[in-house]
Design a protein around this motif. Structure first.
Motif, mmCIF file in Angstrom:
data_model
loop_
_atom_site.group_PDB
_atom_site.id
_atom_site.type_symbol
_atom_site.label_atom_id
_atom_site.label_comp_id
_atom_site.label_asym_id
_atom_site.label_seq_id
_atom_site.Cartn_x
_atom_site.Cartn_y
_atom_site.Cartn_z
ATOM 1 N N TRP A 34 -29.196 -2.435 -22.920
ATOM 2 C CA TRP A 34 -30.228 -1.690 -22.228
ATOM 3 C C TRP A 34 -31.526 -2.472 -22.179
ATOM 4 N N THR A 71 -36.127 0.997 -19.773
ATOM 5 C CA THR A 71 -35.361 2.203 -20.022
ATOM 6 C C THR A 71 -36.292 3.329 -20.454
ATOM 7 N N LYS A 78 -30.498 8.552 -20.855
ATOM 8 C CA LYS A 78 -31.059 7.223 -20.640
ATOM 9 C C LYS A 78 -31.099 6.925 -19.153
ATOM 10 N N LEU A 324 -25.253 -2.302 -17.668
ATOM 11 C CA LEU A 324 -25.422 -0.857 -17.586
ATOM 12 C C LEU A 324 -24.059 -0.210 -17.376
ATOM 13 N N THR A 328 -24.860 5.383 -15.192
ATOM 14 C CA THR A 328 -26.259 5.264 -15.613
ATOM 15 C C THR A 328 -27.192 5.608 -14.450
#
Length: 435
Positions: A34, A71, A78, A324, A328
């Motif tokens: 991330w 992030t 997230k 990712l 996401t």
């Protein structure tokens, strides 16, 4: 026989060990990586950093600290934010279908059951987009008859404006014409502005735009791609997108002319010189009206009508050196593109010279992405551009746009009204016929 079985078991054991070693060597590289970001609070995540309005500006401030890719935690979710022209364009244009999905948004799941084109994903989105493109083509949005419909609506709008006799009128009234053009396309006829059906449709659209952030009910996604429900959802998207975005942009364009009377004067001087008082604008006049075209482009750059519509990864994806996982949520922050300090000379100012070269000729800019980019670029952008040009040029050709009595241009507040789009504030103005 025993040797044969031993040999078989030996091969199986080696294959098992090889697979285990492969899994061990792959797992670190496949584990999500991330981007950095602010530390989340329990339950809230980073919501306390975003505020209630103009969250795009708060996200841009976070990018100053954490970089162009960071992030944030929206509650426990997230979410990756992309900021700045280079990283946003690479993500939108260079990732194909991997970043073409939308995260599930409860209110759209409730209203459209996963259908339509704006907030659908995967095969359902591709089918919906294909249907919408073909429908718009069949309705003649690229045909000369479309120009006639826009100019007819311009004449009706002028009649409505004239009825005020120069007295203050609501800015929202100027959005009636783009809405009626969309209704004409989809329903086969225009509405009188006082028609109860027209008034009701505008009211419903307004309510939906204001309430889009409200929680809704999660629904199962139907499987049929071209069933009645998905066709209805696509039609609803065309109604919402074809009315709200163009109407709000035209209102902003007029409001900014009231705010910047010297810009308004230059546009009118150019229109007088090229068109004169009697000739209506036509699409082909845009090349001969570089300053007018520059002003319209600058309006769209300056307001960022849809600043942070989210995407969602359709598969595990490498982006900017990070991995990712599928599903996401990703926010390509269009505000950060349209206000990028590396791309625009005076990004925070309303400055039509952003789109003019040293000789006053109109010039395109790569960072001009109000309609997004890549596979999910707005399907109606060509129609929207034509409408905006004809309506804007036609209005400024005929009227002087003034603040209401008692206010000066400097008094006008440009802070947008809270809604799904960056709507202009509720405001009145005076529209006076030019001599």
């Amino acid at each position: 026989m025993a040797l044969l079985l031993l040999g078989v078991w030996g091969i199986l054991l080696l294959l098992g060990l090889w697979g285990l070693l492969q899994g061990c060597t792959r797992s670190p590289s496949l584990a999500p990586r991330w981007p950095p970001g602010p530390r989340p609070l329990p339950f809230l995540g980073n919501l306390h950093l975003l505020g209630v309005t103009q969250q795009d500006r708060a996200l841009m401030e976070l990018s100053e600290r954490y970089g162009p890719m960071f992030t944030i935690h929206l509650g426990s979710q997230k979410t990756v934010v992309l900021s700045g022209y280079e990283v946003v364009r690479e993500a939108l244009v260079g990732t194909g279908h991997e970043l073409a999905d939308r995260p599930p948004i409860p209110i759209f799941q409730h209203i459209q059951r996963g259908g339509g084109i704006f907030f659908s994903s995967g095969a359902r989105w591709r089918a919906g987009r294909q249907f919408t493109v073909r429908t718009l083509q069949s309705l003649g949005v690229q045909q000369p008859s479309m120009v006639g419909k826009v100019l007819q609506e311009l004449a009706c709008l002028k009649g409505q404006l004239d009825s005020y006799g120069g007295q203050p009128l609501p800015l929202a009234l100027l959005g009636w014409a783009p809405c009626n053009i969309t209704f004409t396309l989809l329903f086969g006829q225009r509405f009188d502005y006082q028609d109860p059906v027209f008034v009701s449709l505008l009211s419903l659209i307004d309510q939906v735009m204001v309430l889009l952030g409200s929680p809704g009910i999660q629904e199962d996604d139907p499987e049929d791609m071209f069933g009645e429900a998905n066709v209805l959802a696509c039609t609803l998207d065309m109604v919402m997108a074809g009315t709200e975005t163009t109407a709000a942009t035209l209102q902003w364009a007029v409001f900014l002319m009231v705010k910047h009377p010297h810009v308004q004067g230059r546009v009118q001087e150019e229109l007088d010189r090229v068109l004169g008082p009697g000739q209506l604008p036509q699409p082909e006049h845009q090349r001969a009206l570089p300053y007018t075209s520059a002003v319209l482009h600058e309006v769209q750059r300056y307001i960022t009508l849809l600043p942070h519509v989210p995407r969602c990864t359709a598969a595990d994806i490498q982006l900017g050196g990070y991995l990712l996982p599928k599903g996401t949520p990703v926010i390509p922050l269009l505000t950060s593109v349209l206000l990028d300090k590396t791309q625009w000379e005076t990004p925070s100012q309303f400055n039509p010279n952003h789109f003019l070269d040293a000789k006053g000729r109109f010039m395109k800019r790569g960072a001009f992405l109000p309609f997004s980019a890549g596979r999910r670029v707005c399907v109606g952008k060509s129609l929207a551009r034509t409408e905006l040009f004809l309506l804007f040029a036609g209005l400024l050709q005929r009227y002087r746009l003034l603040p209401p009595p008692g206010l000066s241009p400097a008094d006008l507040d440009l802070r947008p009204a809270p809604a799904f789009t960056m709507r202009p504030p509720a405001q009145t103005l005076c529209v006076v016929p030019r001599s």
